[in-house]
Design an enzyme around this catalytic site. Sequence first.
Site, PDB file in Angstrom:
ATOM      1  CE  LYS A   1      -3.851  -2.398   2.171  1.00 26.60           C
ATOM      2  NZ  LYS A   1      -4.511  -2.831   3.408  1.00 26.60           N
TER       3      LYS A   1
ATOM      4  CD  GLN B   1      -3.401  -4.423   6.599  1.00 30.45           C
ATOM      5  OE1 GLN B   1      -3.348  -3.459   5.852  1.00 30.45           O
ATOM      6  NE2 GLN B   1      -4.014  -5.539   6.269  1.00 30.45           N
TER       7      GLN B   1
ATOM      8  CG  ASP C   1      -9.779  -0.208   4.712  1.00 30.92           C
ATOM      9  OD1 ASP C   1      -9.559  -0.474   3.512  1.00 30.92           O
ATOM     10  OD2 ASP C   1      -9.037  -0.564   5.640  1.00 30.92           O
TER      11      ASP C   1
END
Length: 324
Positions: free
Chosen positions: A66, A110, A136
Amino acid sequence: MAAAIEGGAAERAGARILDGVELAEAIRERLAPRVEAFAGVAGRPPTLGLLLAGDDPGSEIYVRNKIRQSDALGIATDLRRLPATAPFRDALAIVEEFNAADAVDGILVQSPLPPGMGADAEARIFDAISPAKDVDGFSPVSAGRLVQNRTGLVPCTPAGVMALLDHAGIEISGRRAVVIGRSDIVGKPMALLLLHRHATVTICHSRTADLPRVAAAADILVAAIGRPALVTRDFVKPGATVIDVGINTLTERQQVVAIFGPGSRKLAAFERRGRVLAGDVHPDAAEVAGAITPVPGGVGPLTIAQLLSNTVRAAEERRRAGAG
Ligand code: NDP
């Protein structure tokens, strides 16, 4: 076109292969001028705050990818790490700092959080992320907006699947879609996105009775299960589009042979590396499907491309709203 595809479904090519690598590249190319324009006006690049807690090796790789892809596009990243022993309040403090920072446009925590933070740590951390920065799309506000089909930040993997279907010209409206998997991050938002595009959607899970028969009614079949090669050819209606979201690491030679066969390129790759990736869809499904995504090289690359896209969008929208 399928250069990044290492055997698997592609090796049984009856089906058209839906290449996620190529589309992810196109998405990044389309984002580049927007990143530049934002930086020109804001005097700083779009910025993603990342929290990586614990030492899960998979998470290390995901976060590294990422950051690498953000860098390549000119998106700045601010990575904060916590040890596996850190208490939940430390994670919360970082999210709150990111929420308050004018120069942070997107926040990514994460998964998984370390078990020591508690069973409900992920839900509590997603509750804390400011909806405007929720790249997200996992916060309850983002999920609620999605249910109501209002604009908002949509979870990256299902958004990537929709981009792939559209790019491939697969018709959605009026078609029958079956999604196997009902997680909050893939299955449920996937089903909602297909529903909002007027598919007739069935959601399946581990208690679904006669799963192959239900799946075989689908024009569009999405497998988001986490069980290698569970979806065999008898799950697939001839000509259907099959989207394999699953990412499973195989470390047993026997399992690689059983799924891909003794002369397969997957097995050759396994002999070199001692591990290979397999999707949730068995390679024999490609003999029946009309179109299918490979693993790797299908949905995976699109997930990160959509994360970049959500970050740029969050930056632009915050700026329009007078923040950042
Ligand atoms: P979860 O484990 O959260 O959910 C799995 C779902 O599959 C559950 O709803 C479960 O049912 C269902 N399921 C499990 N076993 C069966 C079975 N035998 N028959 C029918 N349904 C079953 O996984 P995620 O949604 O997070 O991820 C799914 C897969 O997608 C994983 O392989 C993951 O690695 C991959 N993934 C890939 C991404 C990408 O970028 N390509 C991104 C995110 C995930 P129940 O609810 O009843 O338990």
